[in-house]
Every structure is written in C-alpha cells, then in structure tokens.
Design an enzyme around this catalytic site. Sequence first.
Site, PDB file in Angstrom:
ATOM      1  N   GLY A  39      -2.717  51.264 -28.419  1.00 17.03           N
ATOM      2  CA  GLY A  39      -3.022  51.992 -29.541  1.00 17.03           C
ATOM      3  C   GLY A  39      -2.647  53.398 -30.494  1.00 17.03           C
TER       4      GLY A  39
ATOM      5  N   GLU B 203      -9.526  51.647 -21.083  1.00 23.55           N
ATOM      6  CA  GLU B 203     -10.288  52.615 -21.332  1.00 23.55           C
ATOM      7  C   GLU B 203     -11.871  52.570 -20.211  1.00 23.55           C
ATOM      8  OE1 GLU B 203     -10.206  49.911 -24.871  1.00 23.55           O
ATOM      9  OE2 GLU B 203      -8.105  51.421 -24.975  1.00 23.55           O
TER      10      GLU B 203
ATOM     11  N   GLU C 134      -0.707  46.765 -18.994  1.00 22.49           N
ATOM     12  CA  GLU C 134      -1.079  47.626 -19.866  1.00 22.49           C
ATOM     13  C   GLU C 134      -0.127  48.907 -19.576  1.00 22.49           C
ATOM     14  OE1 GLU C 134      -3.282  45.604 -23.109  1.00 22.49           O
ATOM     15  OE2 GLU C 134      -5.028  46.865 -21.874  1.00 22.49           O
TER      16      GLU C 134
ATOM     17  N   SER D 100      -0.091  48.223 -27.962  1.00 23.33           N
ATOM     18  CA  SER D 100       0.985  47.797 -28.574  1.00 23.33           C
ATOM     19  C   SER D 100       1.799  46.871 -29.664  1.00 23.33           C
ATOM     20  CB  SER D 100       2.120  49.033 -29.026  1.00 23.33           C
ATOM     21  OG  SER D 100       0.713  50.782 -29.741  1.00 23.33           O
TER      22      SER D 100
ATOM     23  N   ASN E 167      -7.885  41.345 -27.271  1.00 21.19           N
ATOM     24  CA  ASN E 167      -8.730  41.819 -27.531  1.00 21.19           C
ATOM     25  C   ASN E 167      -9.643  42.635 -27.919  1.00 21.19           C
ATOM     26  OD1 ASN E 167     -11.206  44.254 -26.001  1.00 21.19           O
ATOM     27  ND2 ASN E 167      -9.775  44.801 -25.100  1.00 21.19           N
ATOM     28  N   TRP E 168     -11.498  42.232 -29.078  1.00 23.63           N
ATOM     29  CA  TRP E 168     -10.864  42.830 -30.130  1.00 23.63           C
ATOM     30  C   TRP E 168     -12.238  44.449 -29.971  1.00 23.63           C
ATOM     31  CZ3 TRP E 168     -13.678  37.915 -33.438  1.00 23.63           C
ATOM     32  CH2 TRP E 168     -12.679  36.929 -32.974  1.00 23.63           C
ATOM     33  N   LYS E 169     -11.909  44.940 -28.886  1.00 21.92           N
ATOM     34  CA  LYS E 169     -12.803  46.159 -28.151  1.00 21.92           C
ATOM     35  C   LYS E 169     -14.395  46.087 -29.506  1.00 21.92           C
ATOM     36  CE  LYS E 169      -8.085  47.920 -27.369  1.00 21.92           C
ATOM     37  NZ  LYS E 169      -7.029  48.575 -26.993  1.00 21.92           N
TER      38      LYS E 169
ATOM     39  N   GLY F 225      -4.951  44.202 -28.651  1.00 27.23           N
ATOM     40  CA  GLY F 225      -5.908  44.948 -29.268  1.00 27.23           C
ATOM     41  C   GLY F 225      -5.565  44.566 -30.911  1.00 27.23           C
ATOM     42  N   GLY F 226      -5.101  46.389 -31.247  1.00 25.29           N
ATOM     43  CA  GLY F 226      -4.931  45.933 -32.654  1.00 25.29           C
ATOM     44  C   GLY F 226      -4.769  44.966 -33.362  1.00 25.29           C
TER      45      GLY F 226
ATOM     46  N   HIS G   6     -10.141  46.976 -17.471  1.00 22.78           N
ATOM     47  CA  HIS G   6      -9.159  47.863 -19.228  1.00 22.78           C
ATOM     48  C   HIS G   6      -8.903  49.393 -18.461  1.00 22.78           C
ATOM     49  CE1 HIS G   6      -7.916  48.811 -22.715  1.00 22.78           C
ATOM     50  NE2 HIS G   6      -7.755  47.958 -22.938  1.00 22.78           N
TER      51      HIS G   6
HETATM   52  P1  13P Z   1      -3.291  48.136 -28.982  1.00 21.11           P
HETATM   53  O1  13P Z   1      -2.351  46.414 -28.953  1.00 21.11           O
HETATM   54  O2  13P Z   1      -3.760  48.085 -29.524  1.00 21.11           O
HETATM   55  O3  13P Z   1      -2.671  48.265 -28.646  1.00 21.11           O
HETATM   56  O4  13P Z   1      -4.482  47.415 -27.556  1.00 21.11           O
HETATM   57  C1  13P Z   1      -3.810  46.948 -26.327  1.00 21.11           C
HETATM   58  C2  13P Z   1      -4.817  47.176 -25.525  1.00 21.11           C
HETATM   59  O5  13P Z   1      -5.480  47.830 -25.284  1.00 21.11           O
HETATM   60  C3  13P Z   1      -5.098  45.176 -24.894  1.00 21.11           C
HETATM   61  O6  13P Z   1      -6.317  45.112 -24.200  1.00 21.11           O
END
Ligand code: 13P
Length: 250
Positions: free
Chosen positions: A172, A96, A166, A212, A9-11, A233-234, A94
């Site tokens: 994050g 967020e 998640e 993470s 997920n590149w956000k 994510g990251g 998600h």
């Molecule tokens: P991180 O891997 O940056 O913690 O993010 C997880 C995430 O929200 C994937 O959708």
Amino acid sequence: MRTPYIAGNWKMHMNRAEARDLAAQLRELLAPVKHRIMVAPPFTAIETVAVTLQGSNIMVGAQNMAPALNGAHTGEISPLMLKDAGATVVILGHSERRHSYGEGDGLINEKVHLALQEGLEVILCVGETLEEREAGRVDAVVEEQLAGGLREIGASLLPRVTIAYEPVWAIGTGKTATPDDADSVHGTIRRIFTELYNSEEAEKIVIQYGGSVKPDNVKGLMSRDNIDGALVGGASLKVDSFGPIVQFNS
Ligand code: 13P
C-alpha cells in the site's frame, strides 16, 4: 512446471453491489485466461461473489478465518461458514493480521492446520518490516514465519498451499520490491522449503509476490524464475488494473 497464480485481496472494500459488479466484469474479461485466478472479498460479499463467479475460472477466497469450527468466538468466522458461503481458499497470516491484530505464528499455524483439514486451499503470507530489512534480518524473519506457520504440515498437504511473500514496507506504499530483490527472497523461500521438506517440494511450491503490484510492474516481476504469481491489494479493486495484471502474459 508451476502454474502462474494471480490473486486479488480486496481487504475492507466493496459492498455487495460493488462486489457483484466487479466480479461480473472480471468473469467476462478473464474467461480466456489459462492460469489460476482468485479474488478474496470481505466476508459479507463472499456469497454474492461466489454466486456471480460460479462455473467460471476465478476462485473465491476469504481474507482470514478463526482457528475453530464453531463455538463461543464472538466476531470470528469459521471455515465451515466460509465453505458454506462459497469460498475455497483462505489467506492466512497477512501482515495486516500480524501487525494490526497481533497474530503470531502459533495462531497462524492452528489456522493453516484447520483450513487444510477442512479442504480449503491456503495462501500463507510472510514478509519482513522495513526495520527488519534494515537490520539484515529478511532471511531470518521469513524462515521463522515459514517454519512457524507450516509446523507439522505434512508434504502431502502442500499442493493446497501457496506462499505469498509480501514485504510489509511495500504494501500500500507504492514502493515495490525490485524484481531482483523479490526473486532473491523467493529463492530463499525455496531453500527454506528444501530444509523443511525436500528439493522436490521446494521446486513445486508456488510463491506469489505482494506489495504494490500494478499493471506496469507485473511483467518484470513475473519474468523472474522464482516468482510464480502475485497477491494484489489496491490494484485488484478495479477491472482496469486487475484485468491487465492477470493478463500479464497476453
Ligand atoms: P497493495 O497491492 O495495495 O500494496 O497490497 C498488497 C497486499 O497486501 C495484498 O495482500
């Protein structure tokens, strides 16, 4: 037997040139991988990434969509537009979206229905906040989000549904749920699927862990019975970290 499924997920990262570059590197590196792989760029880079990955073993997804096909919905993106740009998967619910933009289970359920109706695959995200975990409400929260998000989704559609667990406190933050913690919640998710559907569906549903995930913890997570994949994510923003995560078993 469930096929492992690793998604990035590149956000809100990557312009089109950066997205093309990363997609091209992943395409080459990950060509021999046998399990399922997906990347979800921001809307503006979906087409670029879809063109770059055409004919490869990497699927392209979106990070959200509107619960409508078209009309007066300023600032929203329709599933028809996602498909037109080349996406075949959409991430819904998600944390967020839930916590920063106020999306609730009713709205998420509308989106799940429409995405499946339009032939997209769905990754439905669930997970508790730290406050909810400390109050001993993990199972209740996950159950509410699954029952709400999947309301009136028939079992025949489940082959196109993946669940991502998640925990919000692990996203994050560098804090990963331990493999034991994650596996235990994934086990709870299977029990909930037995209640919502039946034991056969509970056995088949693919459940990713997200929060993470890094090259150095992916193996431990993926070795657990109930953990079938990762939503990253990251660490999905660089070939040097996403590559080894996807290749966790090689
Ligand atoms: P991180 O891997 O940056 O913690 O993010 C997880 C995430 O929200 C994937 O959708």
